[in-house]
Scaffold this active site. Structure first.
Site, short mmCIF file in Angstrom:
data_model
loop_
_atom_site.label_atom_id
_atom_site.label_comp_id
_atom_site.label_asym_id
_atom_site.label_seq_id
_atom_site.Cartn_x
_atom_site.Cartn_y
_atom_site.Cartn_z
N SER A 147 42.65 36.10 58.56
CA SER A 147 41.19 35.86 58.57
C SER A 147 40.79 35.32 59.94
O SER A 147 41.59 34.63 60.59
CB SER A 147 40.83 34.83 57.50
N TYR A 160 42.74 26.42 54.08
CA TYR A 160 42.81 27.89 54.03
C TYR A 160 42.94 28.43 55.46
O TYR A 160 43.78 29.30 55.74
CB TYR A 160 41.55 28.42 53.35
N LYS A 164 45.87 30.69 57.31
CA LYS A 164 45.61 31.98 57.94
C LYS A 164 46.06 31.96 59.40
O LYS A 164 46.50 33.00 59.94
CB LYS A 164 44.12 32.34 57.82
N1 LIG Z 1 36.16 38.51 51.89
C1 LIG Z 1 36.18 37.90 53.05
O1 LIG Z 1 35.14 37.50 53.61
C2 LIG Z 1 37.49 37.70 53.77
C3 LIG Z 1 37.45 37.29 55.11
C4 LIG Z 1 38.63 37.11 55.79
C5 LIG Z 1 39.84 37.31 55.14
N2 LIG Z 1 39.86 37.70 53.83
C6 LIG Z 1 41.16 37.91 53.21
O2 LIG Z 1 41.21 39.20 52.65
C7 LIG Z 1 42.16 39.21 51.58
C8 LIG Z 1 41.55 39.90 50.38
O3 LIG Z 1 40.38 39.22 50.01
P1 LIG Z 1 39.13 39.94 49.30
O4 LIG Z 1 37.94 39.40 49.97
O5 LIG Z 1 39.34 41.40 49.23
O6 LIG Z 1 39.23 39.27 47.84
P2 LIG Z 1 38.84 39.81 46.37
O7 LIG Z 1 37.81 40.87 46.44
O8 LIG Z 1 38.57 38.60 45.58
O9 LIG Z 1 40.20 40.48 45.89
C9 LIG Z 1 41.35 39.70 45.78
C10 LIG Z 1 42.47 40.52 45.20
O10 LIG Z 1 43.65 39.73 45.13
C11 LIG Z 1 44.08 39.62 43.76
N3 LIG Z 1 44.67 38.30 43.59
C12 LIG Z 1 44.05 37.10 43.61
N4 LIG Z 1 44.93 36.11 43.43
C13 LIG Z 1 46.14 36.69 43.27
C14 LIG Z 1 47.45 36.21 43.02
N5 LIG Z 1 47.70 34.90 42.88
N6 LIG Z 1 48.46 37.11 42.92
C15 LIG Z 1 48.23 38.43 43.04
N7 LIG Z 1 47.02 38.95 43.27
C16 LIG Z 1 45.98 38.09 43.38
C17 LIG Z 1 42.83 39.87 42.95
O11 LIG Z 1 43.07 40.34 41.63
P3 LIG Z 1 43.34 39.33 40.37
O12 LIG Z 1 42.34 38.24 40.48
O13 LIG Z 1 43.14 40.21 39.20
O14 LIG Z 1 44.77 38.86 40.52
C18 LIG Z 1 42.18 40.98 43.77
O15 LIG Z 1 42.82 42.21 43.55
C19 LIG Z 1 42.58 37.76 51.37
O16 LIG Z 1 43.79 37.54 52.03
C20 LIG Z 1 41.47 36.97 52.06
O17 LIG Z 1 41.93 35.72 52.51
C21 LIG Z 1 38.70 37.90 53.13
#
Ligand SMILES: NC(=O)c1ccc[n+]([C@@H]2O[C@H](COP(=O)([O-])OP(=O)(O)OC[C@H]3O[C@@H](n4cnc5c(N)ncnc54)[C@H](OP(=O)(O)O)[C@@H]3O)[C@@H](O)[C@H]2O)c1
Length: 254
Positions: A147, A160, A164
């Site tokens: 991130s 967090y 990262k």
């Molecule tokens: N969205 C942002 O603004 C943003 C920005 C920078 C970085 N990121 C990074 O991008 C990545 C994905 O985030 P996202 O925004 O796509 O999130 P999201 O839409 O909430 O999706 C998260 C995914 O991870 C799964 N998950 C959550 N906890 C888990 C666990 N303990 N074990 C296995 N699977 C798990 C969830 O499914 P279940 O809940 O069903 O397990 C879902 O499939 C993360 O690493 C996050 O830190 C996101």
């Protein structure tokens, strides 16, 4: 052949039942890869695998539930993948956790440890599970979804962000240790992306408007905006990129 072609490759993407992970799985399938959909909920993974199979042909995707906080479950995830599809060529460590919002003085040891375990150590576990096969085949790509938070301090998601930032260094170290086997390890650092994970940050219309006004591209990112960088790093196009972090944030950190 396209530099981005992934025909014959097996890609395992954690957290791929929705958001960024789902977009990466879809994009890799579109390039010809067979993909493993994984999250904690088997039903949600089944639904995404079915969607991909309908679009790209039966057998393109399989669904295997596993929590990234459970080492035995991750071992089983890799075992199932190898049994059903074959050895992993591309590992995308995408799932992560953030159980705490607020200044660091308020975080419990349990929450701190969960963040470190889920966002750093689980990436190490998964990498160690797929590396022996990659070393044998002298080919592999590991992509960690970090991130832009890892580039900044924060008074609300500090721990967090620490996790990262550690991912950047995890990738650099794996790059040093495994580059000799033609295994590339890199991070993608997304900016704010419209997913459930960041819901708290975009659900407020006023806050979103403010964000958009200050953003060079005047908009928040979408999950699909991240997928291209993952395809690049997993494909021949990224064959000599190792130990790097690609910031994909529409220019917000600049
Ligand atoms: N969205 C942002 O603004 C943003 C920005 C920078 C970085 N990121 C990074 O991008 C990545 C994905 O985030 P996202 O925004 O796509 O999130 P999201 O839409 O909430 O999706 C998260 C995914 O991870 C799964 N998950 C959550 N906890 C888990 C666990 N303990 N074990 C296995 N699977 C798990 C969830 O499914 P279940 O809940 O069903 O397990 C879902 O499939 C993360 O690493 C996050 O830190 C996101």
């Amino acid at each position: 052949m396209s530099l981005f072609d992934l025909t014959g490759k097996i890609a395992l993407i954690t957290g791929s039942s929705r958001g960024i992970g789902k977009a990466i799985a879809g994009a890799m399938a579109m390039q010809g890869a067979k993909v493993v959909i994984s999250s904690r909920k088997q039903d949600a993974c089944d639904a995404v695998a079915a969607e991909i199979n309908e679009k790209h042909g039966e057998g393109t995707a399989i669904a295997v539930a596993a929590s990234i906080s459970d080492k035995a479950a991750l071992e089983e995830l890799v075992r199932q993948t190898e049994a059903q599809l074959g050895p992993v060529d591309i590992l995308v460590c995408n799932a992560a956790s953030n159980p705490y919002y607020g200044p660091m003085e308020g975080i419990s040891d349990e929450q701190f440890e969960k963040i470190l375990s889920n966002n750093i150590i689980s990436n190490h576990w998964l990498s160690q599970l797929v590396l022996p096969g990659m070393i044998e085949r002298k080919d592999g790509a590991i992509v960690i979804i970090s991130s832009i938070g890892g580039l900044k301090g924060s008074d609300s998601i500090g721990v967090y962000n620490i996790s990262k930032a550690a991912d950047f260094q995890l990738a650099r170290n794996y790059a040093v240790e495994y580059g000799q086997h033609n295994i590339r390890t890199n991070c993608i650092a997304p900016g704010l992306i419209r997913t459930d994970f960041a819901k708290a940050l975009w659900q407020n219309e006023e806050a979103e408007k403010r964000f958009n006004t200050q953003h060079p591209m005047r908009r928040m990112g979408l999950p699909e905006d991240i997928a291209g960088a993952a395809v690049f790093l997993g494909s021949r196009a990224g064959a000599y990129v190792n130990g790097q972090t690609i910031v994909v944030d529409g220019g917000s950190v600049i």
